[in-house]
Scaffold this active site. Structure first.
Site, PDB file in Angstrom:
ATOM      1  N   SER A 235      -0.323 -11.182 -13.220  1.00 63.04           N
ATOM      2  CA  SER A 235       0.199 -11.101 -11.851  1.00 63.04           C
ATOM      3  C   SER A 235      -0.625 -12.017 -10.961  1.00 63.04           C
ATOM      4  O   SER A 235      -1.832 -11.804 -10.784  1.00 63.04           O
ATOM      5  CB  SER A 235       0.101  -9.670 -11.337  1.00 63.04           C
ATOM      6  OG  SER A 235       0.219  -9.681  -9.928  1.00 63.04           O
TER       7      SER A 235
ATOM      8  N   HIS B  46       3.886 -13.252 -13.594  1.00 58.11           N
ATOM      9  CA  HIS B  46       4.426 -12.113 -12.841  1.00 58.11           C
ATOM     10  C   HIS B  46       4.222 -12.381 -11.350  1.00 58.11           C
ATOM     11  O   HIS B  46       3.113 -12.666 -10.903  1.00 58.11           O
ATOM     12  CB  HIS B  46       3.722 -10.828 -13.282  1.00 58.11           C
ATOM     13  CG  HIS B  46       4.279  -9.587 -12.659  1.00 58.11           C
ATOM     14  ND1 HIS B  46       5.446  -8.991 -13.091  1.00 58.11           N
ATOM     15  CD2 HIS B  46       3.836  -8.829 -11.625  1.00 58.11           C
ATOM     16  CE1 HIS B  46       5.689  -7.906 -12.357  1.00 58.11           C
ATOM     17  NE2 HIS B  46       4.728  -7.801 -11.449  1.00 58.11           N
TER      18      HIS B  46
ATOM     19  N   ASP C  49       4.718 -11.026  -7.600  1.00 64.13           N
ATOM     20  CA  ASP C  49       4.893  -9.799  -6.818  1.00 64.13           C
ATOM     21  C   ASP C  49       5.327 -10.103  -5.392  1.00 64.13           C
ATOM     22  O   ASP C  49       4.582 -10.706  -4.621  1.00 64.13           O
ATOM     23  CB  ASP C  49       3.574  -9.015  -6.792  1.00 64.13           C
ATOM     24  CG  ASP C  49       3.303  -8.305  -8.106  1.00 64.13           C
ATOM     25  OD1 ASP C  49       4.204  -7.589  -8.586  1.00 64.13           O
ATOM     26  OD2 ASP C  49       2.194  -8.472  -8.649  1.00 64.13           O
TER      27      ASP C  49
ATOM     28  N   MET D 170       6.283  -8.565  -1.838  1.00 61.65           N
ATOM     29  CA  MET D 170       6.138  -7.354  -1.012  1.00 61.65           C
ATOM     30  C   MET D 170       6.510  -7.679   0.431  1.00 61.65           C
ATOM     31  O   MET D 170       6.188  -8.761   0.927  1.00 61.65           O
ATOM     32  CB  MET D 170       4.695  -6.855  -1.077  1.00 61.65           C
ATOM     33  CG  MET D 170       4.193  -6.622  -2.493  1.00 61.65           C
ATOM     34  SD  MET D 170       2.553  -5.893  -2.485  1.00 61.65           S
ATOM     35  CE  MET D 170       2.160  -5.968  -4.239  1.00 61.65           C
TER      36      MET D 170
ATOM     37  N   HIS E 145       9.060  -9.665  -9.351  1.00 65.97           N
ATOM     38  CA  HIS E 145       9.081  -8.221  -9.120  1.00 65.97           C
ATOM     39  C   HIS E 145       9.295  -8.003  -7.619  1.00 65.97           C
ATOM     40  O   HIS E 145       8.374  -8.197  -6.830  1.00 65.97           O
ATOM     41  CB  HIS E 145       7.748  -7.632  -9.610  1.00 65.97           C
ATOM     42  CG  HIS E 145       7.553  -6.186  -9.296  1.00 65.97           C
ATOM     43  ND1 HIS E 145       6.333  -5.552  -9.441  1.00 65.97           N
ATOM     44  CD2 HIS E 145       8.413  -5.239  -8.848  1.00 65.97           C
ATOM     45  CE1 HIS E 145       6.461  -4.280  -9.101  1.00 65.97           C
ATOM     46  NE2 HIS E 145       7.703  -4.068  -8.718  1.00 65.97           N
TER      47      HIS E 145
ATOM     48  N   MET F 274       9.550  -5.982  -4.435  1.00 61.06           N
ATOM     49  CA  MET F 274       9.225  -4.729  -3.752  1.00 61.06           C
ATOM     50  C   MET F 274       9.662  -4.928  -2.304  1.00 61.06           C
ATOM     51  O   MET F 274       8.840  -5.058  -1.389  1.00 61.06           O
ATOM     52  CB  MET F 274       7.721  -4.447  -3.869  1.00 61.06           C
ATOM     53  CG  MET F 274       7.297  -4.058  -5.288  1.00 61.06           C
ATOM     54  SD  MET F 274       5.530  -4.273  -5.603  1.00 61.06           S
ATOM     55  CE  MET F 274       5.515  -6.001  -6.095  1.00 61.06           C
TER      56      MET F 274
ATOM     57  N   MET G 135       6.109   1.289 -13.359  1.00 61.56           N
ATOM     58  CA  MET G 135       4.881   1.133 -12.582  1.00 61.56           C
ATOM     59  C   MET G 135       3.874   2.178 -13.045  1.00 61.56           C
ATOM     60  O   MET G 135       4.197   3.368 -13.111  1.00 61.56           O
ATOM     61  CB  MET G 135       5.143   1.345 -11.082  1.00 61.56           C
ATOM     62  CG  MET G 135       6.016   0.305 -10.406  1.00 61.56           C
ATOM     63  SD  MET G 135       5.449  -1.387 -10.605  1.00 61.56           S
ATOM     64  CE  MET G 135       3.832  -1.316  -9.815  1.00 61.56           C
TER      65      MET G 135
ATOM     66  N   ASP H 117       3.253  -2.097 -15.477  1.00 63.42           N
ATOM     67  CA  ASP H 117       2.623  -2.854 -14.390  1.00 63.42           C
ATOM     68  C   ASP H 117       1.655  -1.979 -13.614  1.00 63.42           C
ATOM     69  O   ASP H 117       2.068  -1.012 -12.974  1.00 63.42           O
ATOM     70  CB  ASP H 117       3.732  -3.386 -13.465  1.00 63.42           C
ATOM     71  CG  ASP H 117       3.213  -4.284 -12.343  1.00 63.42           C
ATOM     72  OD1 ASP H 117       2.012  -4.575 -12.308  1.00 63.42           O
ATOM     73  OD2 ASP H 117       4.041  -4.693 -11.507  1.00 63.42           O
TER      74      ASP H 117
HETATM   75  C1  DX5 Z   1       1.378  -3.743  -7.689  1.00 63.25           C
HETATM   76  C2  DX5 Z   1       1.902  -4.975  -8.383  1.00 63.25           C
HETATM   77  C3  DX5 Z   1       1.191  -5.314  -9.632  1.00 63.25           C
HETATM   78  C4  DX5 Z   1      -0.276  -5.644  -9.441  1.00 63.25           C
HETATM   79  C5  DX5 Z   1      -0.988  -5.359 -10.727  1.00 63.25           C
HETATM   80  O1  DX5 Z   1       2.265  -3.368  -6.681  1.00 63.25           O
HETATM   81  O2  DX5 Z   1       3.275  -4.793  -8.718  1.00 63.25           O
HETATM   82  O3  DX5 Z   1       1.854  -6.359 -10.323  1.00 63.25           O
HETATM   83  O4  DX5 Z   1      -0.501  -6.961  -9.066  1.00 63.25           O
HETATM   84  O5  DX5 Z   1      -2.350  -5.573 -10.517  1.00 63.25           O
HETATM   85  P1  DX5 Z   1      -3.452  -4.897 -11.429  1.00 63.25           P
HETATM   86  O6  DX5 Z   1      -3.240  -5.412 -12.826  1.00 63.25           O
HETATM   87  O7  DX5 Z   1      -4.727  -5.374 -10.811  1.00 63.25           O
HETATM   88  O8  DX5 Z   1      -3.250  -3.421 -11.345  1.00 63.25           O
HETATM   89 ZN    ZN Z   2       4.283  -6.248 -10.127  1.00 63.12          ZN
END
Ligand code: DX5
Ligand code: ZN
Length: 229
Positions: free
Chosen positions: A7, A32, A34, A36, A65, A67, A136, A178
């Site tokens: 990620s 990956h 993310d 948000m 991903h 969110m 998750m 994840d």
């Molecule tokens: C959290 C993200 C993850 C996060 C994982 O909301 O979706 O992808 O970056 O990070 P680690 O591996 O540090 O838990």
């Molecule tokens: Zn993620």
């Protein structure tokens, strides 16, 4: 058969392109990504412009991903920006079946993401529309959190559904996990049924000083643990 998907949330954003190139050179399979929105989750990260910027730097699949809420508005933008896989949270979409179709129409693989307390029954009527299921193992919003242990039984339940579906249909759905994945827990996570592993802080905290070789070491350690499974 196992996929390691670092990620980039934990990468050095000032050197993001270099980080992407280095982590793939070190043996990672997917990037990956993310997304948000400070609305569905309490943090704000990166969007289609950043996806587009890193797209020319690697052939590796970009695993987006989402969110965000609403979901549908942003899907075509990510497809145009070069995403290969787009996953979203069912609670964030008013019409789950429609969003899955929209992702496919835009030429990407599609998947649902389950928060720790989100029940798997959202899978009941859409298995034939899924390429990937993402569980998750932390509450979404931040990197560097602790793996939630109850995810292991949930992974077993998702694995059973996927295997039953594969027996009937011949089609394989990936099971991704994840949050909080590290070398010391990846083997038991794999034994519970996961076959794709997101790792943010575990990978990038190892090399943020620009020493790309350290990514080799961490990804090598993750793979070594997976070999024991
Ligand atoms: C959290 C993200 C993850 C996060 C994982 O909301 O979706 O992808 O970056 O990070 P680690 O591996 O540090 O838990
Ligand atoms: Zn993620």
């Amino acid at each position: 058969m196992y996929v390691i998907a670092p990620s980039i949330l934990s990468a050095d954003f000032a050197r993001l392109g270099e980080e992407v190139v280095n982590v793939i050179a070190a043996g990672a399979d997917w990037i990956h990504f993310d997304v948000m929105d400070n609305h569905y989750v309490p943090n704000l990260t990166i969007g289609p412009l950043v996806c587009q910027a890193i797209r020319p730097l690697t052939q590796a699949p970009i695993d987006v991903h989402l969110m965000v809420r609403p979901v549908d508005r942003i899907v075509p933008d990510f497809a145009r920006a070069g995403a290969n896989i787009i996953t979203f949270h069912p609670e964030a979409s008013e019409h789950i079946d429609r969003t899955l179709a929209l992702i496919h129409e835009n030429g990407c693989q599609a998947g649902l993401v389950f928060n720790p307390a989100t029940p798997l029954h959202y899978l009941d009527h859409v298995m034939d529309k899924l390429d990937i299921i993402l569980l998750m193992s932390v509450n979404p919003g931040f990197g560097g959190q602790q793996f939630i242990a109850s995810t292991l039984t949930k992974l077993q339940a998702a694995r059973a559904r996927i295997d039953a579906y594969q027996r009937d249909s011949g089609r394989r759905i990936r099971l991704e996990v994840d949050g909080g994945v590290k070398a010391d827990n990846i083997a038991e996570i794999a034994r519970a049924g996961a076959d794709a592993f997101v790792a943010g802080s575990a990978v990038f905290s190892a090399g943020n000083d620009g020493d790309a070789n350290r990514y080799d070491t961490v990804i090598g350690a993750l793979r070594a643990r997976l070999k024991e499974v």
